[in-house]
Design a protein around this motif. Structure first.
Motif, PDB file in Angstrom:
ATOM      1  N   VAL A 170      42.743  31.337  37.560  1.00  0.00           N
ATOM      2  CA  VAL A 170      41.932  32.486  37.987  1.00  0.00           C
ATOM      3  C   VAL A 170      40.676  32.582  37.112  1.00  0.00           C
ATOM      4  CG1 VAL A 170      41.892  34.998  38.318  1.00  0.00           C
ATOM      5  CG2 VAL A 170      44.009  33.721  38.728  1.00  0.00           C
ATOM      6  N   ASP A 171      40.879  32.367  35.818  1.00  0.00           N
ATOM      7  CA  ASP A 171      39.793  32.515  34.858  1.00  0.00           C
ATOM      8  C   ASP A 171      38.670  31.499  35.086  1.00  0.00           C
ATOM      9  OD1 ASP A 171      38.975  34.042  32.586  1.00  0.00           O
ATOM     10  OD2 ASP A 171      39.255  32.254  31.357  1.00  0.00           O
ATOM     11  N   ALA A 172      38.994  30.419  35.815  1.00  0.00           N
ATOM     12  CA  ALA A 172      38.021  29.324  36.003  1.00  0.00           C
ATOM     13  C   ALA A 172      36.977  29.621  37.064  1.00  0.00           C
ATOM     14  CB  ALA A 172      38.776  28.050  36.374  1.00  0.00           C
ATOM     15  N   PHE A 173      37.233  30.601  37.957  1.00  0.00           N
ATOM     16  CA  PHE A 173      36.414  30.661  39.172  1.00  0.00           C
ATOM     17  C   PHE A 173      34.938  30.947  38.920  1.00  0.00           C
ATOM     18  CE2 PHE A 173      37.578  35.275  39.595  1.00  0.00           C
ATOM     19  CZ  PHE A 173      36.326  35.791  39.869  1.00  0.00           C
ATOM     20  N   GLY A 174      34.656  31.754  37.920  1.00  0.00           N
ATOM     21  CA  GLY A 174      33.249  32.082  37.663  1.00  0.00           C
ATOM     22  C   GLY A 174      32.692  31.364  36.454  1.00  0.00           C
ATOM     23  N   ALA A 175      33.333  30.254  36.073  1.00  0.00           N
ATOM     24  CA  ALA A 175      32.914  29.588  34.840  1.00  0.00           C
ATOM     25  C   ALA A 175      32.400  28.182  35.098  1.00  0.00           C
ATOM     26  CB  ALA A 175      34.096  29.529  33.866  1.00  0.00           C
ATOM     27  N   VAL A 176      31.591  27.687  34.165  1.00  0.00           N
ATOM     28  CA  VAL A 176      31.255  26.270  34.148  1.00  0.00           C
ATOM     29  C   VAL A 176      31.719  25.727  32.798  1.00  0.00           C
ATOM     30  CG1 VAL A 176      29.297  26.272  35.744  1.00  0.00           C
ATOM     31  CG2 VAL A 176      28.922  26.899  33.366  1.00  0.00           C
ATOM     32  N   GLY A 177      31.876  24.414  32.709  1.00  0.00           N
ATOM     33  CA  GLY A 177      32.253  23.818  31.428  1.00  0.00           C
ATOM     34  C   GLY A 177      33.741  23.916  31.145  1.00  0.00           C
ATOM     35  N   PRO A 178      34.118  24.010  29.863  1.00  0.00           N
ATOM     36  CA  PRO A 178      35.534  23.924  29.469  1.00  0.00           C
ATOM     37  C   PRO A 178      36.443  24.946  30.149  1.00  0.00           C
ATOM     38  CG  PRO A 178      34.103  23.971  27.532  1.00  0.00           C
ATOM     39  CD  PRO A 178      33.216  24.146  28.713  1.00  0.00           C
ATOM     40  N   ARG A 179      35.956  26.184  30.328  1.00  0.00           N
ATOM     41  CA  ARG A 179      36.806  27.210  30.946  1.00  0.00           C
ATOM     42  C   ARG A 179      37.151  26.816  32.377  1.00  0.00           C
ATOM     43  NH1 ARG A 179      34.108  32.784  31.528  1.00  0.00           N
ATOM     44  NH2 ARG A 179      35.135  33.028  33.543  1.00  0.00           N
ATOM     45  N   HIS A 180      36.181  26.226  33.065  1.00  0.00           N
ATOM     46  CA  HIS A 180      36.424  25.781  34.434  1.00  0.00           C
ATOM     47  C   HIS A 180      37.379  24.579  34.441  1.00  0.00           C
ATOM     48  CE1 HIS A 180      35.732  25.234  38.670  1.00  0.00           C
ATOM     49  NE2 HIS A 180      35.511  23.957  38.450  1.00  0.00           N
ATOM     50  N   GLN A 181      37.142  23.650  33.540  1.00  0.00           N
ATOM     51  CA  GLN A 181      37.985  22.430  33.472  1.00  0.00           C
ATOM     52  C   GLN A 181      39.438  22.785  33.177  1.00  0.00           C
ATOM     53  OE1 GLN A 181      37.145  19.609  34.582  1.00  0.00           O
ATOM     54  NE2 GLN A 181      35.017  20.253  34.862  1.00  0.00           N
TER      55      GLN A 181
END
Ligand code: HEM
Length: 418
Positions: A170-181
């Protein structure tokens, strides 16, 4: 005659979208004094819409389709590939019935019971601890609830890392980079695990309880009478489990609201059923969660003088519509009273999408979400005593998607009311 809608100049505004988060569409609608405007995101022309009429348009199946509307980066983290979110027409309606069939009164009552039970067990542990970060703990409670409710055996599973993986998706949806990965990695791991479980069931080595999501999804036949392939079955099972764990965000915000609006803590302590319902609705409206949604123009059409072109991406301002001052008096004030005798429509309160849940993409889990929230808020107010220590950062950023109080909401001195 073709009218021009306001247009944000420039090559691409994806970075601004990521940086401004929940306020990106709303602030431009305000600046342009318009419910629709054009911009460029992810290298393409996009029309952003909002407000009640905008929401009604967005959910018109004749005009829009979801095929090709959900970016791969969202599919690979949040929803999964070939998920219900990307289906249209008959295939969608048929798959939707599968999800809706899980939401009977009986199943929702069971969900509440399991939620109460897991809160009780967790709170007994917290009573022995110096302090507890609610956001971290509630995700574990709801992970157990989700698995038990869905019929997933949890004896062999370590719940803490599993809950973390759901939150990472869930935390990845609005992120780029490590949080998304991190979210993508978590999804890959989960899909492999649950694919294995589906295979075991189909070989009759595991017999899930009838009526559970696991049983229904494993044996579901699509509109062409075929079982879902193992990967899709795993993806859809995750589309039941993950969002239940995600209710953690709303429960944490609700705890914050109880702390900041003591009068509501007292109202909930009175055990009045209407108060807890109104409170849950206001938490869903007021606090940020889903920022916006996307769809694609199926066939070109005109609306309010603007030509929507076939294939064009359209974004609906979810957060902004929940804070639209034509629909909500003083929208940025937290006031559950607004839901007393509320006779809302299908396109005003849209934290989980709008329209009809059977024929459109509106969330099938709304009743379940409200049930879990109400049970959790009743437990917090009626069965637990706790302090909220000062000195923690309870602010939350509107530019982070998704967001929650910075400290995760720390509580101390937990005891169970006798
Ligand atoms: C769809 C929000 C809980 C299952 C959606 C949508 C939103 C949403 C915004 C998209 C609507 C659209 O595409 O037009 C939420 C929030 C939840 C939540 C904020 C609480 C944290 C749940 C629960 C379940 C669930 C508890 C299941 C048990 C789904 C599914 C879809 C969906 C399967 C896809 C529906 C479709 O495409 O037809 N949800 N949801 N959600 N939600 Fe939820």
């Amino acid at each position: 005659k073709q009218l021009n809608i306001p247009k944000e100049e420039g090559l691409d505004h994806s970075l601004a979208l990521i940086q401004e988060g929940y306020q990106y569409i709303t602030s431009r609608r305000t600046k342009f004094k318009s419910d629709l405007f054009e911009t460029r995101l992810l290298g393409q022309k996009v029309v952003c819409i909002g407000g009640q009429e905008g929401a009604e348009l967005f959910y018109d199946n004749e005009k829009f389709e979801r095929k090709g509307a959900v970016p791969k980066r969202i599919q690979k983290s949040l929803f999964g590939e070939n998920a219900i979110h990307t289906l249209d027409g008959e295939a969608h309606e048929h798959r939707k019935l599968l999800f809706m069939s899980l939401m009977t009164e009986e199943r929702l009552e069971l969900l509440a019971e399991l939620t109460r039970e897991e809160w009780r067990l967790a709170a007994a542990e917290w009573a022995k601890m110096e302090q507890v970060v609610l956001f971290d703990e509630v995700q574990q409670i709801l992970c157990r609830v989700a698995c038990r409710w869905a019929g997933v055996p949890i004896d062999a599973i370590e719940v803490k890392p599993l809950a973390r993986d759901f939150i990472a998706m869930v935390d990845a949806f609005g992120a780029v980079g490590p949080r998304h990965q991190k979210g993508r990695k978590a999804r890959k791991k989960m899909e492999d695990y649950f694919k294995g479980l589906i295979i075991e069931i189909r070989h009759r080595r595991i017999e899930p309880i009838e009526g559970t999501a696991l049983h229904k999804i494993a044996w579901h036949r699509d509109h062409k009478e075929k079982h879902l392939d193992e990967h899709t079955a795993a993806v859809e099972l995750l589309n039941v489990l993950r969002p239940i764990v995600a209710i953690t965000y709303l429960v944490t915000f609700g705890a914050l609201a109880l702390f900041e609006h003591n009068v509501w803590k007292e109202k909930l302590q009175s055990g009045d059923e209407e108060s807890v319902q109104m409170f849950a609705q206001e938490v869903r409206r007021f606090y940020p969660f889903a920022p916006f949604l996307g769809t694609k123009v199926k066939n070109g059409f005109e609306w309010k003088g603007h030509t929507f072109e076939k294939g064009q991406l359209v974004l609906l301002d979810v957060y902004g519509t929940n804070h639209d001052n034509r629909l909500w008096e003083e929208p940025y004030v937290f006031n559950p009273e607004r839901f007393r005798n509320w006779n809302g429509g299908m396109f005003d309160l849209i934290p989980q999408g709008g329209g009809d849940e059977y024929t459109g993409h509106r969330c099938p889990g709304e009743m379940a979400t409200i049930q879990v929230m109400k049970t959790s808020f009743s437990f917090l107010t009626n069965e637990m005593i706790y302090n909220v220590p000062v000195g923690q950062d309870l602010s939350y950023s509107l530019s982070r998607m998704p967001t929650y109080p910075e400290s995760g909401f720390i509580i101390q001195g937990v005891s169970i009311k006798s």
